[in-house]
Design a protein around this motif. Structure first.
Motif, PDB file in Angstrom:
ATOM      1  N   LEU A  20       0.938  -1.143  -0.060  1.00 55.21           N
ATOM      2  CA  LEU A  20      -0.056   0.125   0.023  1.00 55.21           C
ATOM      3  C   LEU A  20       0.911   1.308   0.088  1.00 55.21           C
ATOM      4  O   LEU A  20       1.778   1.293   0.716  1.00 55.21           O
ATOM      5  N   ARG A  21       0.765   2.220  -0.951  1.00 51.95           N
ATOM      6  CA  ARG A  21       1.558   3.475  -1.137  1.00 51.95           C
ATOM      7  C   ARG A  21       0.582   4.816  -0.460  1.00 51.95           C
ATOM      8  O   ARG A  21      -0.328   4.698  -0.667  1.00 51.95           O
ATOM      9  N   LEU A  22       1.295   5.340   0.716  1.00 54.12           N
ATOM     10  CA  LEU A  22       0.681   6.362   1.487  1.00 54.12           C
ATOM     11  C   LEU A  22       1.688   7.530   1.060  1.00 54.12           C
ATOM     12  O   LEU A  22       2.821   7.508   1.181  1.00 54.12           O
ATOM     13  N   ARG A  23       0.749   8.943   1.406  1.00 54.87           N
ATOM     14  CA  ARG A  23       1.621   9.928   1.466  1.00 54.87           C
ATOM     15  C   ARG A  23       0.760  10.739   2.649  1.00 54.87           C
ATOM     16  O   ARG A  23      -0.240  10.568   3.010  1.00 54.87           O
ATOM     17  N   PRO A  24       1.651  11.996   3.254  1.00 58.64           N
ATOM     18  CA  PRO A  24       1.066  12.443   4.233  1.00 58.64           C
ATOM     19  C   PRO A  24      -0.403  13.507   3.855  1.00 58.64           C
ATOM     20  O   PRO A  24      -0.519  13.705   2.468  1.00 58.64           O
ATOM     21  N   HIS A  25      -1.147  13.328   4.853  1.00 53.74           N
ATOM     22  CA  HIS A  25      -2.455  14.376   4.518  1.00 53.74           C
ATOM     23  C   HIS A  25      -2.738  14.813   5.782  1.00 53.74           C
ATOM     24  O   HIS A  25      -2.878  14.154   6.785  1.00 53.74           O
ATOM     25  N   HIS A  26      -3.070  16.267   5.925  1.00 49.16           N
ATOM     26  CA  HIS A  26      -3.069  16.933   7.108  1.00 49.16           C
ATOM     27  C   HIS A  26      -1.831  16.756   8.178  1.00 49.16           C
ATOM     28  O   HIS A  26      -2.245  16.780   9.257  1.00 49.16           O
ATOM     29  N   GLY A  27      -0.722  16.639   7.505  1.00 49.89           N
ATOM     30  CA  GLY A  27       0.250  16.603   8.502  1.00 49.89           C
ATOM     31  C   GLY A  27       0.548  15.502   9.125  1.00 49.89           C
ATOM     32  O   GLY A  27       1.463  15.800  10.186  1.00 49.89           O
ATOM     33  N   ASN A  28      -0.033  14.355   9.221  1.00 46.02           N
ATOM     34  CA  ASN A  28       0.192  13.265  10.185  1.00 46.02           C
ATOM     35  C   ASN A  28       1.340  12.593  10.015  1.00 46.02           C
ATOM     36  O   ASN A  28       2.052  12.046  10.757  1.00 46.02           O
ATOM     37  N   ALA A  29       1.751  12.206   8.768  1.00 46.13           N
ATOM     38  CA  ALA A  29       2.915  11.712   8.607  1.00 46.13           C
ATOM     39  C   ALA A  29       4.089  12.584   8.253  1.00 46.13           C
ATOM     40  O   ALA A  29       3.963  13.362   7.399  1.00 46.13           O
ATOM     41  N   PRO A  30       5.474  11.919   8.553  1.00 46.08           N
ATOM     42  CA  PRO A  30       6.576  12.716   8.097  1.00 46.08           C
ATOM     43  C   PRO A  30       6.859  12.773   6.708  1.00 46.08           C
ATOM     44  O   PRO A  30       7.387  13.703   6.154  1.00 46.08           O
ATOM     45  N   GLY A  31       6.353  11.846   5.683  1.00 47.61           N
ATOM     46  CA  GLY A  31       6.708  11.496   4.591  1.00 47.61           C
ATOM     47  C   GLY A  31       6.175  10.570   3.997  1.00 47.61           C
ATOM     48  O   GLY A  31       5.231   9.888   4.778  1.00 47.61           O
ATOM     49  N   PRO A  32       6.221  10.170   2.727  1.00 51.61           N
ATOM     50  CA  PRO A  32       5.672   9.122   1.876  1.00 51.61           C
ATOM     51  C   PRO A  32       6.164   7.794   2.631  1.00 51.61           C
ATOM     52  O   PRO A  32       7.250   7.726   2.976  1.00 51.61           O
ATOM     53  N   PHE A  33       5.392   6.703   2.605  1.00 53.29           N
ATOM     54  CA  PHE A  33       5.575   5.563   3.088  1.00 53.29           C
ATOM     55  C   PHE A  33       4.987   4.492   2.483  1.00 53.29           C
ATOM     56  O   PHE A  33       3.923   4.789   1.885  1.00 53.29           O
ATOM     57  N   ARG A  34       5.318   3.460   2.587  1.00 58.03           N
ATOM     58  CA  ARG A  34       4.553   1.909   2.253  1.00 58.03           C
ATOM     59  C   ARG A  34       4.297   1.121   3.481  1.00 58.03           C
ATOM     60  O   ARG A  34       4.929   0.980   4.289  1.00 58.03           O
ATOM     61  N   ILE A  35       2.931   0.388   3.256  1.00 56.72           N
ATOM     62  CA  ILE A  35       2.559  -0.645   4.111  1.00 56.72           C
ATOM     63  C   ILE A  35       2.823  -1.812   3.415  1.00 56.72           C
ATOM     64  O   ILE A  35       2.350  -1.977   2.422  1.00 56.72           O
ATOM     65  N   GLU A  36       4.075  -2.751   3.898  1.00 58.08           N
ATOM     66  CA  GLU A  36       4.348  -4.101   2.939  1.00 58.08           C
ATOM     67  C   GLU A  36       3.878  -5.353   3.800  1.00 58.08           C
ATOM     68  O   GLU A  36       4.234  -5.381   5.148  1.00 58.08           O
ATOM     69  N   PHE A  37       2.948  -6.072   3.104  1.00 50.58           N
ATOM     70  CA  PHE A  37       2.338  -7.330   3.838  1.00 50.58           C
ATOM     71  C   PHE A  37       3.361  -8.404   2.921  1.00 50.58           C
ATOM     72  O   PHE A  37       3.550  -8.415   1.963  1.00 50.58           O
ATOM     73  N   ASP A  38       3.731  -9.272   3.831  1.00 53.07           N
ATOM     74  CA  ASP A  38       4.660 -10.548   3.228  1.00 53.07           C
ATOM     75  C   ASP A  38       3.685 -11.806   3.505  1.00 53.07           C
ATOM     76  O   ASP A  38       2.999 -11.924   4.523  1.00 53.07           O
ATOM     77  N   GLY A  39       3.947 -13.010   2.686  1.00 54.04           N
ATOM     78  CA  GLY A  39       3.330 -14.080   2.994  1.00 54.04           C
ATOM     79  C   GLY A  39       1.565 -13.922   2.859  1.00 54.04           C
ATOM     80  O   GLY A  39       0.947 -14.401   3.558  1.00 54.04           O
ATOM     81  N   VAL A  40       1.426 -13.104   1.987  1.00 53.10           N
ATOM     82  CA  VAL A  40      -0.114 -12.620   1.851  1.00 53.10           C
ATOM     83  C   VAL A  40      -0.844 -14.227   1.128  1.00 53.10           C
ATOM     84  O   VAL A  40      -0.562 -14.721   0.249  1.00 53.10           O
ATOM     85  N   PHE A  41      -1.957 -14.637   2.039  1.00 51.02           N
ATOM     86  CA  PHE A  41      -2.610 -15.549   1.555  1.00 51.02           C
ATOM     87  C   PHE A  41      -3.787 -15.034   0.882  1.00 51.02           C
ATOM     88  O   PHE A  41      -4.368 -15.596  -0.308  1.00 51.02           O
TER      89      PHE A  41
END
Length: 131
Positions: A20-41
């Protein structure tokens, strides 16, 4: 993560990953980030409207997700084989035992606007991206 903007996601069926690719919105995250899931069933995102405003990502026992979603999982399995793989499990008790044996966790993604859903995977991690 709260109020970050989910701008995209990708799935690699061979590597069994989901990103999942995310970017800051309303100043909550310091910068863009990803949520990476491994071993997805399996995963399911209803009405994947993007961008979405993320509320939360909650981890829960996989057996609880199986129990909550059992009727839908069975209907989709009959209709089109989803989620596929080794899933051909005929009853709820066997499905719960399977996800526990495989070491899967449930991750519920909620949003205040846009995409909601869940992921069954072995692990998850946050990865910072360059600005």
């Amino acid at each position: 993560m709260h109020d970050s903007l989910l701008v995209g996601y990708s799935v690699d069926g061979e590597r069994r990953t989901l990103s999942l690719r995310l970017r800051p919105h309303h100043g909550n995250a310091p910068g863009p980030f990803r949520i990476e899931f491994d071993g997805v069933f399996a995963h399911r995102f209803d009405a994947p409207l993007l961008p979405a405003i993320v509320s939360d990502l909650e981890e829960a026992p996989a057996a609880a997700l199986i129990e909550d979603e059992w009727d839908d999982i069975q209907a989709r399995e009959r209709r089109n084989g989803w989620p596929g793989g080794a899933w051909k499990i005929g009853d709820l008790q066997a499905a719960r035992a399977y996800v526990e044996r495989e070491g899967l966790n449930a991750y519920w993604l909620s949003s205040s606007y846009g995409l909601d859903g869940w992921v069954l995977a072995r692990s998850v991690r946050l990865v910072a991206e360059p600005p």
